[in-house]
Enzyme design. Structure first.
Site, PDB file in Angstrom:
ATOM      1  N   GLY A 296      37.434  -9.702  44.159  1.00  0.00           N
ATOM      2  CA  GLY A 296      37.084 -10.920  43.449  1.00  0.00           C
ATOM      3  C   GLY A 296      36.064 -11.806  44.128  1.00  0.00           C
ATOM      4  O   GLY A 296      35.200 -11.345  44.876  1.00  0.00           O
ATOM      5  N   HIS A 297      36.179 -13.102  43.870  1.00  0.00           N
ATOM      6  CA  HIS A 297      35.208 -14.123  44.264  1.00  0.00           C
ATOM      7  C   HIS A 297      35.031 -14.215  45.778  1.00  0.00           C
ATOM      8  O   HIS A 297      33.917 -14.337  46.279  1.00  0.00           O
ATOM      9  CB  HIS A 297      35.684 -15.468  43.704  1.00  0.00           C
ATOM     10  CG  HIS A 297      34.760 -16.614  43.902  1.00  0.00           C
ATOM     11  ND1 HIS A 297      33.505 -16.677  43.336  1.00  0.00           N
ATOM     12  CD2 HIS A 297      34.900 -17.769  44.605  1.00  0.00           C
ATOM     13  CE1 HIS A 297      32.922 -17.819  43.663  1.00  0.00           C
ATOM     14  NE2 HIS A 297      33.744 -18.493  44.450  1.00  0.00           N
TER      15      HIS A 297
END
Length: 320
Positions: A296-297
């Site tokens: 993810g981020h």
């Protein structure tokens, strides 16, 4: 027999009981030894900027520019692992981490102004040549510095740092409503981002296993975002983010004109900056070390070991 046992225990105590173990100890020492990270502060036009520094200043410098809602803390693995080979500096922006948190009446919380502060910080540190590692907010800050001083930038290491409209994901929906019409309603719609659950989501969304992410990350951010005026300041920055998008053409022109060595280490499941943002750099930079990770981020949280080794090989290859 007793003398032999006593001699063995003495040798064991001093770490030289067999040649094989001695060799193993030497190898372990070489692979785990790192330069100590120090925690410093520097006054920048009346604002105290906290920063982490590691490594020998005579070695190539990497400036680590953090994202929201984090701080230099997000680069702790990089600092701990790469400090033998590089000089690393990771500042906290005003209002973030351990830097000063001046009132908005005393400090203009815009990306222009934060970039100016960090640019001045780097000048006060005497840095004339450095790579930048950018993530999230680190991109608009880093690209402002790069366009102002292209001659100083030796390389860009990009972990989900966007510079293209194509890289803006679905998670921007509520922020786009704020840009279109800033009201109490559109501001309040963004408040869940500051809750403990909302912060946890930013770290764990898109990961293969949320248990791979240290929960201290979002708990630390929550404490800082719970300070008086923190919500207002960060909503001001959310609103100002639209001005970054207006600068995308300028940053893209910088990339075309300067062709900086570029390492992409991108978490493809980022709801804010999906893989399309990484792909977009291929339009303007001819040669990219391109790496996509199934996370993810905050890709360093789950894939830090692989990303850090990519950074090491990329940076060491610059002068070959």
């Amino acid at each position: 027999m007793k003398k032999a046992i006593t001699l063995y225990l003495i040798l064991l105590l001093f770490g030289c009981h067999t040649d094989t173990t001695s060799k193993n100890n030497t190898i372990t020492s070489k692979t785990t030894k790192t330069e100590t990270t120090t925690y410093k502060k520097l006054d920048v036009n009346g604002v105290t900027i906290a920063y982490r520094e590691a490594g020998n200043p005579d070695k190539p410098t990497i400036v680590l520019l953090h994202g929201f809602p984090s701080s230099s803390h997000q680069y702790r693995k990089v600092l701990n692992t790469l400090s033998n080979d590089f000089h690393l500096i990771a500042p906290d922006y005003p209002g973030f981490g351990n830097s000063d948190f001046p009132l908005s009446t005393d400090y203009d919380y815009t990306f222009d102004n934060i970039a100016t502060t960090i640019d001045t910080f780097l000048e006060l540190k005497g840095l004339q040549s450095y790579a930048i590692m950018i993530q999230d907010y680190g991109a608009p800050i880093g690209f402002r510095i790069a366009t102002a001083h292209p001659e100083k930038i030796t390389a860009i290491i990009n972990q989900n740092g966007n510079a293209y409209k194509a890289g803006l994901g679905d998670a921007w929906a509520d922020t786009r409503l704020l840009w279109a019409n800033r009201t109490k309603t559109t501001e309040d719609a963004l408040l869940p981002a500051f809750t403990l659950q909302g912060l946890k989501w930013q770290y764990t969304h898109g990961t293969r296993n949320s248990e791979n992410v240290n929960p201290d990350t979002w708990h630390l951010d929550y404490l800082r975002l719970s300070r008086p005026n923190a919500h207002k300041v960060n909503i001001d920055l959310f609103y100002d983010y639209q001005n970054n998008i207006k600068l995308y053409p300028e940053w893209q022109q910088y990339l075309r004109d300067n062709q900086p060595p570029l390492l992409i280490v991108w978490g493809k499941n980022d709801a804010f900056f999906p893989e399309s943002g990484a792909e977009a750099f291929k339009k303007d930079v001819k040669k990219i070390d391109y790496n996509i990770y199934n996370t993810g981020h905050f890709a360093l949280e789950e894939d830090g070991e692989a990303i850090i080794e990519k950074i090491r090989s990329f940076m060491k290859g610059l002068n070959k």
